[in-house]
Design an enzyme around this catalytic site. Sequence first.
Site, PDB file in Angstrom:
ATOM      1  N   CYS A  43       5.820   2.539  -4.037  1.00 43.16           N
ATOM      2  CA  CYS A  43       4.587   3.225  -4.404  1.00 43.16           C
ATOM      3  C   CYS A  43       4.333   4.380  -3.435  1.00 43.16           C
ATOM      4  O   CYS A  43       4.581   4.274  -2.235  1.00 43.16           O
ATOM      5  CB  CYS A  43       3.360   2.337  -4.406  1.00 43.16           C
ATOM      6  SG  CYS A  43       3.452   0.999  -5.585  1.00 43.16           S
ATOM      7  N   ARG A  51       9.526   6.876  -4.279  1.00 44.04           N
ATOM      8  CA  ARG A  51       8.914   5.632  -3.816  1.00 44.04           C
ATOM      9  C   ARG A  51       8.539   4.704  -4.970  1.00 44.04           C
ATOM     10  O   ARG A  51       8.129   3.569  -4.749  1.00 44.04           O
ATOM     11  CB  ARG A  51       7.678   5.930  -2.982  1.00 44.04           C
ATOM     12  CG  ARG A  51       7.963   6.793  -1.778  1.00 44.04           C
ATOM     13  CD  ARG A  51       6.720   6.947  -0.951  1.00 44.04           C
ATOM     14  NE  ARG A  51       6.315   5.670  -0.406  1.00 44.04           N
ATOM     15  CZ  ARG A  51       6.738   5.169   0.736  1.00 44.04           C
ATOM     16  NH1 ARG A  51       7.581   5.850   1.478  1.00 44.04           N
ATOM     17  NH2 ARG A  51       6.319   3.999   1.155  1.00 44.04           N
ATOM     18  N   TRP A  58       5.497   1.627  -8.266  1.00 45.93           N
ATOM     19  CA  TRP A  58       6.632   0.712  -8.448  1.00 45.93           C
ATOM     20  C   TRP A  58       5.975  -0.637  -8.705  1.00 45.93           C
ATOM     21  O   TRP A  58       5.383  -1.221  -7.794  1.00 45.93           O
ATOM     22  CB  TRP A  58       7.497   0.683  -7.195  1.00 45.93           C
ATOM     23  CG  TRP A  58       8.796  -0.042  -7.368  1.00 45.93           C
ATOM     24  CD1 TRP A  58       9.970   0.464  -7.833  1.00 45.93           C
ATOM     25  CD2 TRP A  58       9.056  -1.424  -7.049  1.00 45.93           C
ATOM     26  NE1 TRP A  58      10.942  -0.516  -7.837  1.00 45.93           N
ATOM     27  CE2 TRP A  58      10.412  -1.673  -7.367  1.00 45.93           C
ATOM     28  CE3 TRP A  58       8.288  -2.472  -6.552  1.00 45.93           C
ATOM     29  CZ2 TRP A  58      10.999  -2.924  -7.183  1.00 45.93           C
ATOM     30  CZ3 TRP A  58       8.877  -3.717  -6.370  1.00 45.93           C
ATOM     31  CH2 TRP A  58      10.224  -3.922  -6.682  1.00 45.93           C
ATOM     32  N   ASN A  68      -0.594   0.778  -1.857  1.00 44.01           N
ATOM     33  CA  ASN A  68       0.826   0.484  -1.680  1.00 44.01           C
ATOM     34  C   ASN A  68       0.928  -0.841  -0.949  1.00 44.01           C
ATOM     35  O   ASN A  68       0.458  -0.950   0.182  1.00 44.01           O
ATOM     36  CB  ASN A  68       1.487   1.611  -0.868  1.00 44.01           C
ATOM     37  CG  ASN A  68       2.933   1.303  -0.523  1.00 44.01           C
ATOM     38  OD1 ASN A  68       3.550   0.418  -1.114  1.00 44.01           O
ATOM     39  ND2 ASN A  68       3.468   2.031   0.437  1.00 44.01           N
ATOM     40  N   GLY A  69       1.494  -1.839  -1.611  1.00 46.76           N
ATOM     41  CA  GLY A  69       1.617  -3.149  -0.970  1.00 46.76           C
ATOM     42  C   GLY A  69       1.301  -4.254  -1.963  1.00 46.76           C
ATOM     43  O   GLY A  69       1.320  -4.045  -3.175  1.00 46.76           O
ATOM     44  N   GLU A 103      29.916  -0.707   0.900  1.00 45.04           N
ATOM     45  CA  GLU A 103      29.052   0.459   0.728  1.00 45.04           C
ATOM     46  C   GLU A 103      29.524   1.330  -0.449  1.00 45.04           C
ATOM     47  O   GLU A 103      28.707   1.812  -1.240  1.00 45.04           O
ATOM     48  CB  GLU A 103      29.017   1.265   2.043  1.00 45.04           C
ATOM     49  CG  GLU A 103      28.187   2.535   2.007  1.00 45.04           C
ATOM     50  CD  GLU A 103      26.710   2.324   1.677  1.00 45.04           C
ATOM     51  OE1 GLU A 103      26.273   1.189   1.533  1.00 45.04           O
ATOM     52  OE2 GLU A 103      26.015   3.337   1.512  1.00 45.04           O
ATOM     53  N   LYS A 117      27.263   2.189  -3.829  1.00 42.59           N
ATOM     54  CA  LYS A 117      26.985   3.552  -4.301  1.00 42.59           C
ATOM     55  C   LYS A 117      27.307   3.673  -5.785  1.00 42.59           C
ATOM     56  O   LYS A 117      26.556   4.267  -6.543  1.00 42.59           O
ATOM     57  CB  LYS A 117      27.788   4.604  -3.513  1.00 42.59           C
ATOM     58  CG  LYS A 117      27.479   4.730  -2.028  1.00 42.59           C
ATOM     59  CD  LYS A 117      26.043   4.985  -1.700  1.00 42.59           C
ATOM     60  CE  LYS A 117      25.310   3.729  -1.322  1.00 42.59           C
ATOM     61  NZ  LYS A 117      24.020   3.867  -0.685  1.00 42.59           N
ATOM     62  N   GLU A 133      24.562   1.605  -7.775  1.00 44.58           N
ATOM     63  CA  GLU A 133      23.217   2.207  -7.779  1.00 44.58           C
ATOM     64  C   GLU A 133      23.189   3.510  -8.576  1.00 44.58           C
ATOM     65  O   GLU A 133      22.251   3.772  -9.323  1.00 44.58           O
ATOM     66  CB  GLU A 133      22.786   2.554  -6.351  1.00 44.58           C
ATOM     67  CG  GLU A 133      22.485   1.364  -5.497  1.00 44.58           C
ATOM     68  CD  GLU A 133      22.012   1.771  -4.119  1.00 44.58           C
ATOM     69  OE1 GLU A 133      20.977   1.268  -3.688  1.00 44.58           O
ATOM     70  OE2 GLU A 133      22.665   2.608  -3.452  1.00 44.58           O
ATOM     71  N   HIS A 187      41.831 -15.529  -3.600  1.00 40.79           N
ATOM     72  CA  HIS A 187      41.332 -16.917  -3.593  1.00 40.79           C
ATOM     73  C   HIS A 187      40.498 -17.228  -4.832  1.00 40.79           C
ATOM     74  O   HIS A 187      39.759 -18.208  -4.852  1.00 40.79           O
ATOM     75  CB  HIS A 187      40.533 -17.178  -2.312  1.00 40.79           C
ATOM     76  CG  HIS A 187      41.396 -17.110  -1.091  1.00 40.79           C
ATOM     77  ND1 HIS A 187      42.333 -18.076  -0.798  1.00 40.79           N
ATOM     78  CD2 HIS A 187      41.517 -16.161  -0.133  1.00 40.79           C
ATOM     79  CE1 HIS A 187      42.978 -17.737   0.310  1.00 40.79           C
ATOM     80  NE2 HIS A 187      42.505 -16.572   0.734  1.00 40.79           N
ATOM     81  N   LYS A 205      12.800   3.620  -3.007  1.00 40.84           N
ATOM     82  CA  LYS A 205      13.440   4.077  -1.777  1.00 40.84           C
ATOM     83  C   LYS A 205      13.149   3.134  -0.621  1.00 40.84           C
ATOM     84  O   LYS A 205      14.017   2.838   0.185  1.00 40.84           O
ATOM     85  CB  LYS A 205      12.933   5.490  -1.459  1.00 40.84           C
ATOM     86  CG  LYS A 205      13.511   6.093  -0.192  1.00 40.84           C
ATOM     87  CD  LYS A 205      14.921   6.558  -0.428  1.00 40.84           C
ATOM     88  CE  LYS A 205      15.562   7.137   0.817  1.00 40.84           C
ATOM     89  NZ  LYS A 205      17.022   7.004   0.730  1.00 40.84           N
TER      90      LYS A 205
HETATM   91  O1  M6R Z   1      15.008   1.995   4.455  1.00 42.13           O
HETATM   92  P1  M6R Z   1      16.089   0.992   4.717  1.00 42.13           P
HETATM   93  O2  M6R Z   1      17.318   1.579   5.268  1.00 42.13           O
HETATM   94  O3  M6R Z   1      15.592  -0.177   5.532  1.00 42.13           O
HETATM   95  O4  M6R Z   1      16.444   0.412   3.283  1.00 42.13           O
HETATM   96  C1  M6R Z   1      17.318  -0.668   3.149  1.00 42.13           C
HETATM   97  C2  M6R Z   1      17.792  -0.803   1.734  1.00 42.13           C
HETATM   98  O5  M6R Z   1      16.725  -1.053   0.873  1.00 42.13           O
HETATM   99  C3  M6R Z   1      18.533   0.445   1.257  1.00 42.13           C
HETATM  100  O6  M6R Z   1      19.612   0.738   2.081  1.00 42.13           O
HETATM  101  C4  M6R Z   1      19.035   0.253  -0.177  1.00 42.13           C
HETATM  102  O7  M6R Z   1      20.072  -0.663  -0.211  1.00 42.13           O
HETATM  103  C5  M6R Z   1      19.416   1.580  -0.796  1.00 42.13           C
HETATM  104  N1  M6R Z   1      19.174   1.498  -2.197  1.00 42.13           N
HETATM  105  C6  M6R Z   1      20.837   1.976  -0.518  1.00 42.13           C
HETATM  106  O8  M6R Z   1      21.270   3.092  -1.203  1.00 42.13           O
END
Ligand code: M6R
Length: 592
Positions: free
Chosen positions: A2, A29, A76, A102-103, A470, A474, A477, A493, A587
């Site tokens: 949010c 956000r 969100w 927000n929260g 990682e 990517k 996502e 395995h 985010k």
């Molecule tokens: O703000 P942060 O680095 O603590 O966020 C952690 C994860 O939420 C963040 O890395 C998330 O996995 C992203 N979507 C990665 O692209």
Amino acid sequence: MCGIFAVVNDKTGNAAQTVLAGLKKLEYRGYDSWGIAIKPTSPETAKLQIEKHIGKIGEAQTSLPAGTIAIGHTRWATHGGVTDANAHPHLDCTGKLAVIHNGIVENYLEFKEDLIKKGHKFSSETDTEVVAHLVEEKIKNQKLTKAVFETFNELVGSNAIGVIDYETETIVACRNGSPLVVGVDEKNKQYFLGSDVPAFLKYTNKVHFLDDGESVVITTNEIKLFDLKTGAEKKLSLQTLDWKLEDAEKGGFSHFLLKEIMEQKETIAKTASVNEKEIGEIASLIKQGFKIVLTGCGTASYCALAGKYFFAKAGIESQTYGSYEFLPFSKFIDKKTLVIAISQSGETADTLIAVRQAKKNGAKIVSIVNARGSTLERLSDIILAVGAGPEIAVVSTKAFTSQLATLYLLSKAAENKYDEGKKQIKELKETLTLWIDKLSTRLIGLAKTLVDQEHIYLIGKHLNYPATLEFALKLKESSYLHAEPFAAGELKHGVITLIQKGTPCFVLASNDEVKGEILSSAAELKARGGRIIGVAPFKSSEFDEVVETPDLADLTIFGNIIAGQLLGYYLGIGRGADPDKPRNLAKSVTVK
Ligand code: M6R
């Protein structure tokens, strides 16, 4: 999660437009819905005017009338579905108070029942709406400021709120656990409130990041800071950020994600020029025998894992826990533990919970963060601010590689080789620049052959294992493709049963001590019919095709990971995803 934005004394006289533009900067956000509340300059009724819509804000326009004070929100969803009614701001029964939030108000149901009994009418399913009605109730007997403070102090959970009052033309904002920052444009006497700086960077870089337990009261005359518990006024001191407006703009790129991937030509090397003193301090604690525990979520947790390999190479033992699984192991954290928390935003709820617990146990907290003024920074004994600049795309790229470079430097410092590490990181700049510029054509071609696939498998070994995690994240996502990463040794395995003729299998490799082993794993996949795509600084007969990356010894994983970031981007475009705002994600995950 949010985004909150507000303006007081909007100099254009069109505060709704200003808020809409600010919310567009905060869309990363949350993008389920958006809304704005304004006090019109020429009100038809003595009420706030509201506009709210579901969907992304990107192309949105507002028909709200002129005004100089307004609040807005991009959502969100947590409590209540994605509907216009559940979009913020939420009004009280009089229509003179509106709230953005927000929260999560964990105890909202107990208030709601009581408020309904008192005759309040609710028009949404959200937890937020109780805040509007609680303030409405309290304002009957006291001033706005006190009513908001009292209400906020009764809320359980991590929250940030903004309340606009029609009568007094005031905005009161409070923070406990969710980010809030105020910006002051002294020249034009404009005041801004945001969940993050990019929302108002166009107008000012003079800011104050609110601490937990702080509130700001903004009127047309002034802005004041208060302690929420005592109600006492505090001195508001502004800091000037060195962020430039271009940092929060796309700068000619079609998406922030692409811009931020390309910015890594500069940002990674930049980490070699910052934090030298702090890195020295941490290295000295490691040499004194502090044990190391690395933690983070998502991409940051993969960074933590890569850090574990870096430290192992330096002959130093460390432990890694995803912050969301930290608590069962927190009993092993003590005064002689260095907890290294990694986070882009510094506001991730699970990471903060882990860090708070570690702090309780007496650990020293080191944070490797990108965003400034975050809660994580405040909880830290030593801050390694990686300085990659605002990361707007939801998918993390440049913050990750800067954090990775910082961890590398730290591991080198701990084995008394800081200068060597610094030189290596600095040298990355030139190599990566030459390589990235040629990479796009290769990856666009590859993406075209993968765009209709359902499943992709990936393997890596040693340092290339976290790189593979990682890389796969990517792809998932950015393009919604099912990409499953494995440690090369694990695949056989069980999961090797899933490899059939033509199944795309990525093999991430370096010219390292396990090159032979990873190529054997590639051969095993190939024998089952897999289409083997190497991501490595060399060609091999085991690869059906290869994305060649620069040979950078231990730092080869930088190129291997960047290839995944860029491939994810192009696959996302090809599969019709929004690379900047992947579905269901936010985010900054500020809820548990
Ligand atoms: O703000 P942060 O680095 O603590 O966020 C952690 C994860 O939420 C963040 O890395 C998330 O996995 C992203 N979507 C990665 O692209």
